[in-house]
Design an enzyme around this catalytic site. Sequence first.
Site, PDB file in Angstrom:
ATOM      1  N   ASP A 237      64.194  33.194 -64.044  1.00 43.86           N
ATOM      2  CA  ASP A 237      63.441  34.168 -62.980  1.00 43.86           C
ATOM      3  C   ASP A 237      64.483  33.880 -61.722  1.00 43.86           C
ATOM      4  O   ASP A 237      65.250  32.862 -61.408  1.00 43.86           O
ATOM      5  CB  ASP A 237      62.546  33.018 -62.499  1.00 43.86           C
ATOM      6  CG  ASP A 237      62.153  33.631 -61.574  1.00 43.86           C
ATOM      7  OD1 ASP A 237      60.964  34.114 -61.251  1.00 43.86           O
ATOM      8  OD2 ASP A 237      62.008  32.408 -60.036  1.00 43.86           O
ATOM      9  N   GLU A 299      66.563  37.652 -64.693  1.00 43.74           N
ATOM     10  CA  GLU A 299      66.190  38.640 -63.403  1.00 43.74           C
ATOM     11  C   GLU A 299      67.179  38.816 -62.468  1.00 43.74           C
ATOM     12  O   GLU A 299      67.197  38.240 -61.391  1.00 43.74           O
ATOM     13  CB  GLU A 299      65.186  38.290 -62.913  1.00 43.74           C
ATOM     14  CG  GLU A 299      64.470  39.287 -61.783  1.00 43.74           C
ATOM     15  CD  GLU A 299      64.014  38.080 -60.520  1.00 43.74           C
ATOM     16  OE1 GLU A 299      62.883  38.918 -59.933  1.00 43.74           O
ATOM     17  OE2 GLU A 299      62.966  36.838 -60.732  1.00 43.74           O
TER      18      GLU A 299
HETATM   19  C1  GLC Z   1      60.611  35.937 -59.623  1.00 41.57           C
HETATM   20  C2  GLC Z   1      59.423  36.079 -59.815  1.00 41.57           C
HETATM   21  C3  GLC Z   1      58.347  36.375 -58.661  1.00 41.57           C
HETATM   22  C4  GLC Z   1      58.479  35.005 -58.663  1.00 41.57           C
HETATM   23  C5  GLC Z   1      59.915  35.056 -57.593  1.00 41.57           C
HETATM   24  C6  GLC Z   1      60.301  33.607 -56.976  1.00 41.57           C
HETATM   25  O1  GLC Z   1      60.860  37.262 -58.314  1.00 41.57           O
HETATM   26  O2  GLC Z   1      59.647  37.352 -60.454  1.00 41.57           O
HETATM   27  O3  GLC Z   1      57.016  36.919 -58.983  1.00 41.57           O
HETATM   28  O4  GLC Z   1      57.783  35.763 -56.499  1.00 41.57           O
HETATM   29  O5  GLC Z   1      60.405  35.451 -58.343  1.00 41.57           O
HETATM   30  O6  GLC Z   1      59.834  32.410 -58.356  1.00 41.57           O
END
Ligand code: GLC
Length: 582
Positions: A237, A299
């Site tokens: 993440d 991500e």
């Molecule tokens: C990422 C997740 C999202 C979350 C953010 C903070 O972007 O996909 O849902 O709010 O991280 O952890």
Amino acid sequence: MTKTLFSRMRSLQWWVLIYMTFGVICDVPAQNASSHEWWKHAIIYEIYPRSFQDSNADGVGDLNGITQRMQYLQDLGVDAIWIAPMYPSPQVDFGYDISDYRNVDPQFGTIADFDRLVSEARKHRVAVIVDMVLNHTSDQHPWFVAAASARANPKHDWYVWSDGKRNANGDIVPPNNWQSVFGGSAWEWVPEVQQFYYHAYYKQQPDLNWRNPQVEKAMFDVMRFWLDRGVAGFRLDSISELFEDPRLRDAPRLEGLNALGNPQLDPGYTTNLPEIHETIRRMRAMVSAYPGDRVLIGEVYFPNIAELDKWYGGARHNEIQLPMDLPLGYLNELDANAFRKRLWEVYTQVHGSTPLLVFDNHDVNRSWDRYGDGVHNAAIAKLIAALLLTSRDTALLYQGQEIGQRTVEPRRIEDVKDPIGKIHWPVYKGRDGERTPMQWDSDDAQSGFSTSPHPWLPVPADYTTVNVRTELADPRSLLNWYKQLISLRRSNAAVRNGRVVMLDKTNANVLSYARVAKDGTAVLVALNMSAQPQSVSFHLSEANIRRSHLTNLMTSPEQDAGSSSVSPVRLAPFGVWIEAVE
Ligand code: GLC
């Protein structure tokens, strides 16, 4: 807003435009995948556990619910599921604020339920990938509670602190202009230590200090805990945000406001800092020491393809196997030239690494609505599916995408669950719209998701027609289209692992390409990205395809089926044509 979530998405779209001005269209080599690199051909399915299947009638989905639906996942043909965070959490950001990294939140089940899920998944040949939030913890995590209690506490330095600075009135203010992705200052004052801490997201999500080696050690230990339980890998993440500028310099202002109405800032001091890569290389080495080719999915946010290549480790391929290619899935416009150029760039500029194509996830309005024109949405959804599953990319699907679930936003602020939707209402209604429960059947008002009359988010009214059971029974449904595409990808060597040849390269309306297997057999794909019928002609010899026996594999809409000719191919508005050449 806004079709996308964070302000940074706006800059992403700008970056995408820059990529698209370059790029040569020709022929990409096949992947050199050995069988152990399972993730190179995988179909990965994201499960948002709150909304997938409730097994205990409390209106919230859970791990046992996922286990109950394992047969569905196997029948669909997915290779792996990525489960969004299910760890103990105050649920401010619905699990992305973790207070214990080695357990399961009681509303999702127990650690024994998790172990059973993994073992059932194995029986169904589905690998389990878990979300790993390394950038920040919950403010309720014992580490942060200790860190915020006294500067002398050994955990204090595990987070990012600043004394702030004095403004003209002599008041202490945050050290710089950094903003939270969710809006407002990214700094929060703690009276006990007379300091601010940094939070890239909500103030309940303090950022960890990855410059402290103890943080890395603690987090790698956490990852080992889950690897030892048999997970096939992690979705990392917010991994681009792991490090911040140590001098805490002000972010330069860019023109305009972001989607949340805050000033647009250059993300260079808080995102994608070069230090990240050393950490990721150590992480990859640690994960790769486990048997079974465990995978890291990232991500990531990146300003250009060269930066994306770094996430793979460039020619060394020693960082993240599958950083998400979000700019491609978030083009948000069916533009054949844009897709062709952008696909080509990623095929040719990441040292042969495998792109991960993502159209949908729990943070962004569903592709049904982002790409749909309001008239041809069903045809467009089939086209997106065809692109996702016949491209050379690893494919990521989000629950409900395969049945065409819509984005259903709350109508009243009092119904909003996602805090950013409350904060920014009505400019931005938050992410509830893409997180509504999975629609399984039409037997009752909860569509098979739950037996509670009060699911945590309402089941959308269209569940009577848009649901798994109804679509399974309809050969022309989106779900059956997905199943056919997945089975084609699994069984056909050209689609699975062939090289890519772009065809008809100047056509502004139709994206066409061939996947060519080592033995010379090929699959041709033509995707009409326009609302007008189109005719396209291909010259296969120019693409070095010597075979000539054609068999139609799939066509949308169905009435076009049977046209086994390459000169010309007639495509309905947003039509899809997939043909085998043998
Ligand atoms: C990422 C997740 C999202 C979350 C953010 C903070 O972007 O996909 O849902 O709010 O991280 O952890």
